[in-house]
Write a protein that holds these residues in place. Structure first.
Motif, mmCIF file in Angstrom:
data_model
loop_
_atom_site.group_PDB
_atom_site.id
_atom_site.type_symbol
_atom_site.label_atom_id
_atom_site.label_comp_id
_atom_site.label_asym_id
_atom_site.label_seq_id
_atom_site.Cartn_x
_atom_site.Cartn_y
_atom_site.Cartn_z
ATOM 1 N N LEU A 195 2.529 0.672 0.840
ATOM 2 C CA LEU A 195 2.175 -0.702 0.464
ATOM 3 C C LEU A 195 3.120 -1.718 1.124
ATOM 4 O O LEU A 195 2.676 -2.781 1.581
ATOM 5 C CB LEU A 195 2.200 -0.842 -1.070
ATOM 6 C CG LEU A 195 1.791 -2.205 -1.618
ATOM 7 C CD1 LEU A 195 0.373 -2.585 -1.194
ATOM 8 C CD2 LEU A 195 1.874 -2.213 -3.147
ATOM 9 N N LEU B 78 1.757 -0.955 -8.073
ATOM 10 C CA LEU B 78 1.062 0.179 -7.457
ATOM 11 C C LEU B 78 1.106 1.366 -8.405
ATOM 12 O O LEU B 78 2.173 1.758 -8.886
ATOM 13 C CB LEU B 78 1.758 0.532 -6.136
ATOM 14 C CG LEU B 78 1.176 1.695 -5.351
ATOM 15 C CD1 LEU B 78 -0.242 1.390 -4.853
ATOM 16 C CD2 LEU B 78 2.073 2.022 -4.155
ATOM 17 N N VAL C 4 -2.867 -2.254 -7.974
ATOM 18 C CA VAL C 4 -3.496 -1.532 -6.860
ATOM 19 C C VAL C 4 -3.255 -0.049 -7.092
ATOM 20 O O VAL C 4 -2.135 0.336 -7.428
ATOM 21 C CB VAL C 4 -2.847 -1.951 -5.507
ATOM 22 C CG1 VAL C 4 -3.301 -1.056 -4.369
ATOM 23 C CG2 VAL C 4 -3.155 -3.413 -5.185
ATOM 24 N N TYR D 55 -3.176 3.885 -5.614
ATOM 25 C CA TYR D 55 -3.070 4.679 -4.380
ATOM 26 C C TYR D 55 -4.441 5.263 -4.048
ATOM 27 O O TYR D 55 -4.846 5.313 -2.891
ATOM 28 C CB TYR D 55 -2.049 5.796 -4.607
ATOM 29 C CG TYR D 55 -1.797 6.698 -3.422
ATOM 30 C CD1 TYR D 55 -0.752 6.431 -2.544
ATOM 31 C CD2 TYR D 55 -2.585 7.827 -3.189
ATOM 32 C CE1 TYR D 55 -0.507 7.266 -1.454
ATOM 33 C CE2 TYR D 55 -2.347 8.666 -2.109
ATOM 34 C CZ TYR D 55 -1.306 8.383 -1.249
ATOM 35 O OH TYR D 55 -1.062 9.211 -0.170
ATOM 36 N N LEU E 183 -6.684 2.677 -2.587
ATOM 37 C CA LEU E 183 -6.139 2.315 -1.274
ATOM 38 C C LEU E 183 -6.516 3.381 -0.245
ATOM 39 O O LEU E 183 -6.828 3.097 0.898
ATOM 40 C CB LEU E 183 -4.621 2.183 -1.397
ATOM 41 C CG LEU E 183 -3.858 1.429 -0.323
ATOM 42 C CD1 LEU E 183 -4.390 0.024 -0.105
ATOM 43 C CD2 LEU E 183 -2.370 1.347 -0.683
ATOM 44 N N LYS E 184 -6.490 4.604 -0.694
ATOM 45 C CA LYS E 184 -6.804 5.738 0.184
ATOM 46 C C LYS E 184 -8.314 5.787 0.465
ATOM 47 O O LYS E 184 -8.733 6.024 1.588
ATOM 48 C CB LYS E 184 -6.343 7.007 -0.546
ATOM 49 C CG LYS E 184 -6.290 8.254 0.234
ATOM 50 C CD LYS E 184 -5.078 8.362 1.109
ATOM 51 C CE LYS E 184 -5.382 9.386 2.178
ATOM 52 N NZ LYS E 184 -4.461 9.373 3.281
ATOM 53 N N THR F 39 -9.371 1.692 2.333
ATOM 54 C CA THR F 39 -8.153 0.935 2.683
ATOM 55 C C THR F 39 -8.496 -0.507 3.075
ATOM 56 O O THR F 39 -7.852 -1.454 2.632
ATOM 57 C CB THR F 39 -7.402 1.649 3.834
ATOM 58 O OG1 THR F 39 -7.373 3.049 3.554
ATOM 59 C CG2 THR F 39 -5.990 1.150 3.969
ATOM 60 N N MET G 123 -9.297 -2.684 0.073
ATOM 61 C CA MET G 123 -8.115 -2.973 -0.749
ATOM 62 C C MET G 123 -7.179 -3.947 -0.034
ATOM 63 O O MET G 123 -6.562 -4.800 -0.669
ATOM 64 C CB MET G 123 -7.357 -1.677 -1.102
ATOM 65 C CG MET G 123 -8.030 -0.832 -2.157
ATOM 66 S SD MET G 123 -8.562 -1.746 -3.625
ATOM 67 C CE MET G 123 -7.009 -2.106 -4.408
ATOM 68 N N ILE G 124 -7.083 -3.836 1.292
ATOM 69 C CA ILE G 124 -6.238 -4.788 2.032
ATOM 70 C C ILE G 124 -6.837 -6.192 1.897
ATOM 71 O O ILE G 124 -6.113 -7.181 1.719
ATOM 72 C CB ILE G 124 -6.068 -4.356 3.506
ATOM 73 C CG1 ILE G 124 -5.251 -3.071 3.578
ATOM 74 C CG2 ILE G 124 -5.403 -5.461 4.329
ATOM 75 C CD1 ILE G 124 -5.029 -2.497 4.965
#
Ligand code: PPS
Length: 303
Positions: free
Chosen positions: A49, A118, A199, A201, A204-205, A208, A211-212
């Motif tokens: 992150l 996170l 957020v 993980y 995000l995975k 991505t 999430m960005i």
């Protein structure tokens, strides 16, 4: 310190890089409204992150992430070096922390600092922590995954048979930065505040880019498609693994035994399934359900 940790206010800290004096002084650290704070329990993907935030800041240009160590780009407020760097910093910037809420500098709660919390499946933080602390020399080395998880075979047996209430020691109380359960319950009390973004993980995975985008929206930043492409590329597991400014290979060998592992270990979700026994998984579920019953299930987007 004899048990392999430095204890402060009932929370175990690594024995290198932290002092009681700094932890006490840090309590008065003053956050700026324009700072961006990255918070997590250890091994949640924090460095990933941080890399993403640095790249959002530089609009994908990798010059900064390739020339400055990650802990200087986003200093850890609780470490001796991080605190000193932050104290001397004039403008706003990124700040990282693994601290539980009760130890956090009070100024945060009066500021408009943007906070990103996170979260990661605690089974994966546990597995990741077990492997990472096994190669590091700044906290107690775990003897086995079970010892790291519950302490002793006797404790495990008591938990399996359910002969007594789930131990507060179980599920990572005596590991660096204390209990995952308490960390998460504590910080989740900030959810709903407009300067607080959660957020995971796992999300995000899984997506991505999306999430960005969500993080950019929260920070009031925009990225052109080409800039987004560069952020994605330069924060990928493979690129980070090879970036010596981000992969912790700059740490001396006496601190981190790189011959036997790395911070950038697997970078996947669900790796815990390769390491937990059935009994450990059941004990974990039991404790998790009991301790997290007060929080909505959708906060935890994993199986
Ligand atoms: S620390 O030391 O507590 O700050 O560690 P932290 O950075 O929080 O977590 C380390 C885990 O994050 C994984 N990681 C990544 N995953 C996916 N993509 C990228 N780019 C990435 N960077 C770091 C790292 O591999 C650790 O997880 P495990 O499961 O051990 O692989």
């Amino acid at each position: 310190m004899s048990d392999g940790y430095m204890w402060f206010e009932g929370v175990p800290f690594p024995v290198v890089g932290y002092t009681l004096e700094h932890l006490k002084a840090m309590h008065n650290f003053v956050f700026k409204d324009e700072d961006v704070l990255i918070l997590s329990f250890p091994k949640s993907g924090t460095n990933w992150l941080i890399e993403i935030l640095c790249l959002i800041h530089s609009k994908g240009d990798p010059t900064w992430i390739q020339s400055v160590p990650i802990w200087e780009r986003s200093p850890w407020v609780e470490t001796m070096n991080g605190y000193e760097a932050l104290k001397g910093r004039e403008g706003p910037g990124h700040v990282s922390s693994h601290l539980p809420i009760q130890l956090f500098p009070k100024s945060l709660f009066q500021s408009k600092t943007k906070v990103i919390y996170l979260i990661r499946n605690p089974r994966d933080t546990l597995a990741s922590g077990y492997f990472f602390w096994s190669i590091s020399n700044f906290v107690k080395k775990p003897e086995s995954l079970e010892q790291y998880f519950v302490g002793s075979p006797k404790e495990m047996e008591a938990l399996v048979t359910g002969g007594r209430a789930c131990s507060a020691r179980a599920l990572l109380t005596e590991v660096a930065f204390g209990s995952w359960l308490e960390h998460v319950c504590g910080w989740m009390s900030m959810r709903g505040k407009e300067n607080f973004l959660i957020v995971s993980y796992e999300e995000l995975k899984q997506d991505t880019r999306n999430m960005i985008q969500k993080i950019c929206q929260f920070l009031g930043r925009t990225l052109e498609p080409e800039e987004m492409h560069l952020v994605l590329k330069n924060s990928s597991f493979q690129v980070m693994k090879e970036n010596k400014m981000s992969n912790y290979s700059l740490l001396p060998n006496w601190l981190l035994d790189e011959k036997n592992g790395s911070l950038m270990r697997r970078g996947t979700t669900g790796d815990w399934k390769n390491h937990f026994t059935v009994a450990q998984a059941e004990v974990f579920d039991k404790i998790f359900q009991e301790k997290m019953a007060g929080l909505p299930r959708e906060l935890f987007p994993w199986e």
